[in-house]
Design a protein around this motif. Structure first.
Motif, PDB file in Angstrom:
ATOM      1  N   PHE A  80      84.195  71.284  64.320  1.00  0.00           N
ATOM      2  CA  PHE A  80      83.342  70.161  63.939  1.00  0.00           C
ATOM      3  C   PHE A  80      84.128  68.867  63.745  1.00  0.00           C
ATOM      4  O   PHE A  80      83.526  67.804  63.646  1.00  0.00           O
ATOM      5  CB  PHE A  80      82.592  70.506  62.645  1.00  0.00           C
ATOM      6  N   ARG A  81      85.440  68.930  63.741  1.00  0.00           N
ATOM      7  CA  ARG A  81      86.235  67.741  63.406  1.00  0.00           C
ATOM      8  C   ARG A  81      86.019  66.603  64.387  1.00  0.00           C
ATOM      9  O   ARG A  81      85.827  65.441  63.983  1.00  0.00           O
ATOM     10  CB  ARG A  81      87.717  68.112  63.328  1.00  0.00           C
ATOM     11  N   ALA A  82      86.042  66.889  65.676  1.00  0.00           N
ATOM     12  CA  ALA A  82      85.832  65.822  66.663  1.00  0.00           C
ATOM     13  C   ALA A  82      84.412  65.266  66.563  1.00  0.00           C
ATOM     14  O   ALA A  82      84.204  64.051  66.698  1.00  0.00           O
ATOM     15  CB  ALA A  82      86.110  66.348  68.068  1.00  0.00           C
ATOM     16  N   VAL A  83      83.455  66.136  66.306  1.00  0.00           N
ATOM     17  CA  VAL A  83      82.067  65.690  66.137  1.00  0.00           C
ATOM     18  C   VAL A  83      81.955  64.782  64.919  1.00  0.00           C
ATOM     19  O   VAL A  83      81.325  63.718  64.969  1.00  0.00           O
ATOM     20  CB  VAL A  83      81.130  66.903  65.992  1.00  0.00           C
ATOM     21  N   ARG A  84      82.582  65.190  63.820  1.00  0.00           N
ATOM     22  CA  ARG A  84      82.568  64.368  62.606  1.00  0.00           C
ATOM     23  C   ARG A  84      83.185  62.999  62.876  1.00  0.00           C
ATOM     24  O   ARG A  84      82.621  61.959  62.480  1.00  0.00           O
ATOM     25  CB  ARG A  84      83.343  65.059  61.489  1.00  0.00           C
ATOM     26  N   ASP A  86      83.388  61.384  65.695  1.00  0.00           N
ATOM     27  CA  ASP A  86      82.490  60.602  66.541  1.00  0.00           C
ATOM     28  C   ASP A  86      81.292  60.088  65.752  1.00  0.00           C
ATOM     29  O   ASP A  86      80.862  58.939  65.932  1.00  0.00           O
ATOM     30  CB  ASP A  86      82.005  61.443  67.726  1.00  0.00           C
ATOM     31  N   ARG A  87      80.750  60.926  64.889  1.00  0.00           N
ATOM     32  CA  ARG A  87      79.605  60.497  64.082  1.00  0.00           C
ATOM     33  C   ARG A  87      79.989  59.339  63.167  1.00  0.00           C
ATOM     34  O   ARG A  87      79.237  58.364  63.016  1.00  0.00           O
ATOM     35  CB  ARG A  87      79.069  61.667  63.251  1.00  0.00           C
ATOM     36  N   MET A  88      81.158  59.418  62.556  1.00  0.00           N
ATOM     37  CA  MET A  88      81.582  58.347  61.652  1.00  0.00           C
ATOM     38  C   MET A  88      81.944  57.078  62.421  1.00  0.00           C
ATOM     39  O   MET A  88      81.665  55.965  61.958  1.00  0.00           O
ATOM     40  CB  MET A  88      82.745  58.838  60.794  1.00  0.00           C
ATOM     41  N   GLU A  89      82.524  57.245  63.604  1.00  0.00           N
ATOM     42  CA  GLU A  89      82.824  56.056  64.419  1.00  0.00           C
ATOM     43  C   GLU A  89      81.525  55.389  64.869  1.00  0.00           C
ATOM     44  O   GLU A  89      81.449  54.162  64.954  1.00  0.00           O
ATOM     45  CB  GLU A  89      83.667  56.426  65.629  1.00  0.00           C
ATOM     46  N   ALA A  90      80.492  56.196  65.145  1.00  0.00           N
ATOM     47  CA  ALA A  90      79.191  55.624  65.512  1.00  0.00           C
ATOM     48  C   ALA A  90      78.650  54.760  64.383  1.00  0.00           C
ATOM     49  O   ALA A  90      78.077  53.684  64.622  1.00  0.00           O
ATOM     50  CB  ALA A  90      78.209  56.743  65.839  1.00  0.00           C
ATOM     51  N   ARG A  91      78.845  55.183  63.142  1.00  0.00           N
ATOM     52  CA  ARG A  91      78.413  54.380  61.993  1.00  0.00           C
ATOM     53  C   ARG A  91      79.231  53.097  61.882  1.00  0.00           C
ATOM     54  O   ARG A  91      78.699  52.032  61.548  1.00  0.00           O
ATOM     55  CB  ARG A  91      78.548  55.200  60.703  1.00  0.00           C
ATOM     56  N   GLU A  92      80.527  53.178  62.151  1.00  0.00           N
ATOM     57  CA  GLU A  92      81.366  51.975  62.136  1.00  0.00           C
ATOM     58  C   GLU A  92      80.890  50.991  63.203  1.00  0.00           C
ATOM     59  O   GLU A  92      80.815  49.772  62.963  1.00  0.00           O
ATOM     60  CB  GLU A  92      82.827  52.357  62.385  1.00  0.00           C
ATOM     61  N   GLN A  93      80.578  51.515  64.382  1.00  0.00           N
ATOM     62  CA  GLN A  93      80.079  50.645  65.447  1.00  0.00           C
ATOM     63  C   GLN A  93      78.773  49.978  65.030  1.00  0.00           C
ATOM     64  O   GLN A  93      78.584  48.767  65.239  1.00  0.00           O
ATOM     65  CB  GLN A  93      79.863  51.463  66.718  1.00  0.00           C
ATOM     66  N   LEU A 177      67.000  58.544  66.871  1.00  0.00           N
ATOM     67  CA  LEU A 177      65.964  57.795  66.174  1.00  0.00           C
ATOM     68  C   LEU A 177      66.355  57.568  64.720  1.00  0.00           C
ATOM     69  O   LEU A 177      65.849  56.672  64.063  1.00  0.00           O
ATOM     70  CB  LEU A 177      64.626  58.539  66.233  1.00  0.00           C
ATOM     71  N   SER A 178      67.252  58.390  64.192  1.00  0.00           N
ATOM     72  CA  SER A 178      67.717  58.197  62.813  1.00  0.00           C
ATOM     73  C   SER A 178      69.237  58.268  62.702  1.00  0.00           C
ATOM     74  O   SER A 178      69.820  57.644  61.823  1.00  0.00           O
ATOM     75  CB  SER A 178      67.108  59.251  61.885  1.00  0.00           C
ATOM     76  N   THR A 179      69.894  59.038  63.582  1.00  0.00           N
ATOM     77  CA  THR A 179      71.342  59.214  63.520  1.00  0.00           C
ATOM     78  C   THR A 179      71.984  58.523  64.718  1.00  0.00           C
ATOM     79  O   THR A 179      71.758  58.922  65.859  1.00  0.00           O
ATOM     80  CB  THR A 179      71.703  60.715  63.546  1.00  0.00           C
ATOM     81  N   PRO A 180      72.779  57.474  64.509  1.00  0.00           N
ATOM     82  CA  PRO A 180      73.389  56.779  65.649  1.00  0.00           C
ATOM     83  C   PRO A 180      74.373  57.669  66.390  1.00  0.00           C
ATOM     84  O   PRO A 180      74.994  58.557  65.808  1.00  0.00           O
ATOM     85  CB  PRO A 180      74.104  55.589  64.992  1.00  0.00           C
ATOM     86  N   GLU A 181      74.491  57.424  67.694  1.00  0.00           N
ATOM     87  CA  GLU A 181      75.437  58.151  68.513  1.00  0.00           C
ATOM     88  C   GLU A 181      76.559  57.219  68.940  1.00  0.00           C
ATOM     89  O   GLU A 181      76.346  56.030  69.170  1.00  0.00           O
ATOM     90  CB  GLU A 181      74.730  58.731  69.743  1.00  0.00           C
ATOM     91  N   LYS A 182      77.758  57.763  69.054  1.00  0.00           N
ATOM     92  CA  LYS A 182      78.922  56.965  69.428  1.00  0.00           C
ATOM     93  C   LYS A 182      78.716  56.350  70.809  1.00  0.00           C
ATOM     94  O   LYS A 182      78.295  57.018  71.749  1.00  0.00           O
ATOM     95  CB  LYS A 182      80.173  57.830  69.414  1.00  0.00           C
TER      96      LYS A 182
END
Length: 391
Positions: A80-84, A86-93, A177-182
């Motif tokens: 899950f580390r790479a997914v995590r 990417d998810r956090m980078e999507a929020r930064e973006q 629709l609710s969770t941004p993607e990288k």
């Protein structure tokens, strides 16, 4: 979008749900079981993760930074580390895109409610949760943006015997629709450009907040002064928040976006049009039991609604872009991999504006209230078409 297969599945699901409810109602009441140590550990890990991830888009502050740091320090499975990341980078973006669009959040509150008990089997565990997150807009008295969505979380047993998060599966609607993607570099560049243009357009656009907005109509459009746009918005804002849960006064579709907006339009005076349920010239909801259709395809399908509203009934007309949007207008957009190419896959309504005149959208299938349009366009700015309709 809803086709015949989707309608059949939704009806079957409703029938099964009703049967289950009947069985439960006739069964003896069972005492609630206390949370186990595993239950508590799993829900605490989930709360830590989601609170920290959501805090990334909030303006700098010790509370948000501390929540994000805890989420980043949370032990997760190697898979899950790479997914995590990417998810956090999507929020930064998204944080950077929001800044360009003039949208800033000062606080976020995330509530995570378990749906049933955790299910453990050997070295794996699963937990279903309902996430309700609310963002406070910075520097203004704007009504908050909130959404509610369900997730299935998977965990793995760590070497020390504890549990680590290994997967997040979002259940309601297309996940972004609710969770941004990288975004990749090209997508990020397009999203940043769209955010700048949207902010410029919002500043220059016509400011129409009067519910009696229909002074100017497009050629061939049937103007109906009797429409109550306040009632449309009242319905959409009331039922965009599932508190109490499932309080909507109609039967939901599996993907409920267009069904929801049709009910809001009906609340404001749109009259039903009877006819064959597959006809683009009909528009009705009856809530019929299986096997009869509960509504026309135009009521619950995004492309079908568009053909009825724009082409058949001429109750709406297309606007040149988002800067022309007014209260209770409808926006649709295409979703790659979900809706048919060139056709809308999602429907939503303008229910408010930020202090900088950014339209705020409310919709189902994730129950969402007052989400800035800039965030939605940022997630769908690389070729997915948008339609803007004056209602």
């Amino acid at each position: 979008m809803i086709n015949r297969t989707a309608m059949r599945r939704a009806a079957i699901a409703a029938a099964v749900t009703g049967l289950a409810a009947s069985v439960l109602a006739s069964s003896p009441a069972q005492a609630a079981q206390p949370e186990s140590a595993d239950d508590k550990a799993l829900i605490e890990a989930a709360r830590t993760y989601f609170a920290g991830e959501n805090a990334i888009t909030v303006e700098g502050g010790a509370t948000a930074a501390n929540a994000t740091r805890k989420a980043q320090d949370l032990d997760v499975a190697a898979t899950f580390r790479a997914v995590r990341d990417d998810r956090m980078e999507a929020r930064e973006q998204l944080h950077g895109i929001n800044e360009l669009a003039g949208v800033r959040y000062s606080a976020v509150d995330t509530e995570l409610t378990p749906v049933g008990r955790a299910r453990t089997q050997g070295d794996t565990a699963r937990l279903s949760v309902r996430e309700h997150t609310q963002y406070t807009f910075a520097g203004s008295k704007d009504e908050p943006y909130s959404y509610t969505v369900r997730h299935n979380l998977s965990f793995a047993r760590a070497d020390g015997g504890g549990w680590v998060l290994s997967k997040i599966a979002t259940l309601d609607g297309p996940a972004n629709l609710s969770t941004p993607e990288k975004l990749d570099p090209a997508e990020l560049s397009a999203a940043r450009k769209a955010a700048k243009e949207l902010r410029t357009g919002a500043a220059k656009g016509e400011k129409i907040t009067d519910p009696a907005k229909k002074a100017s109509s497009g050629t061939g459009v049937r103007v109906a002064a009797a429409y109550d746009y306040s009632a449309m918005v009242d319905f959409a804002t009331k039922y965009a928040k599932p508190v109490p849960e499932d309080n909507v006064p109609y039967e939901r579709d599996t993907n409920d976006c267009t069904n929801f907006i049709s009910h809001a339009l009906k609340a404001g005076g749109w009259e039903r049009v009877l006819g064959w349920y597959r006809s683009d010239s009909a528009w009705w909801y009856r809530g019929n039991p299986w096997p009869l259709p509960k509504h026309s395809w135009t009521w619950g399908g995004a492309p079908n609604w568009q053909r009825f509203a724009r082409d058949e009934s001429k109750r709406v007309y297309e606007l040149s872009g988002p800067s022309s949007l007014a209260i209770a207008d409808v926006v649709q957009f295409e979703i790659f991999g979900y809706s048919p190419p060139g056709q809308p896959g999602h429907t939503m309504m303008v229910t408010d504006f930020t202090s900088d005149w950014m339209p705020k959208m409310s919709y189902h299938s994730t129950d969402t209230l007052n989400r800035p349009l800039s965030e939605i366009i940022a997630e769908h700015s690389t070729g997915e078409k948008f339609w803007y309709f004056r209602t």
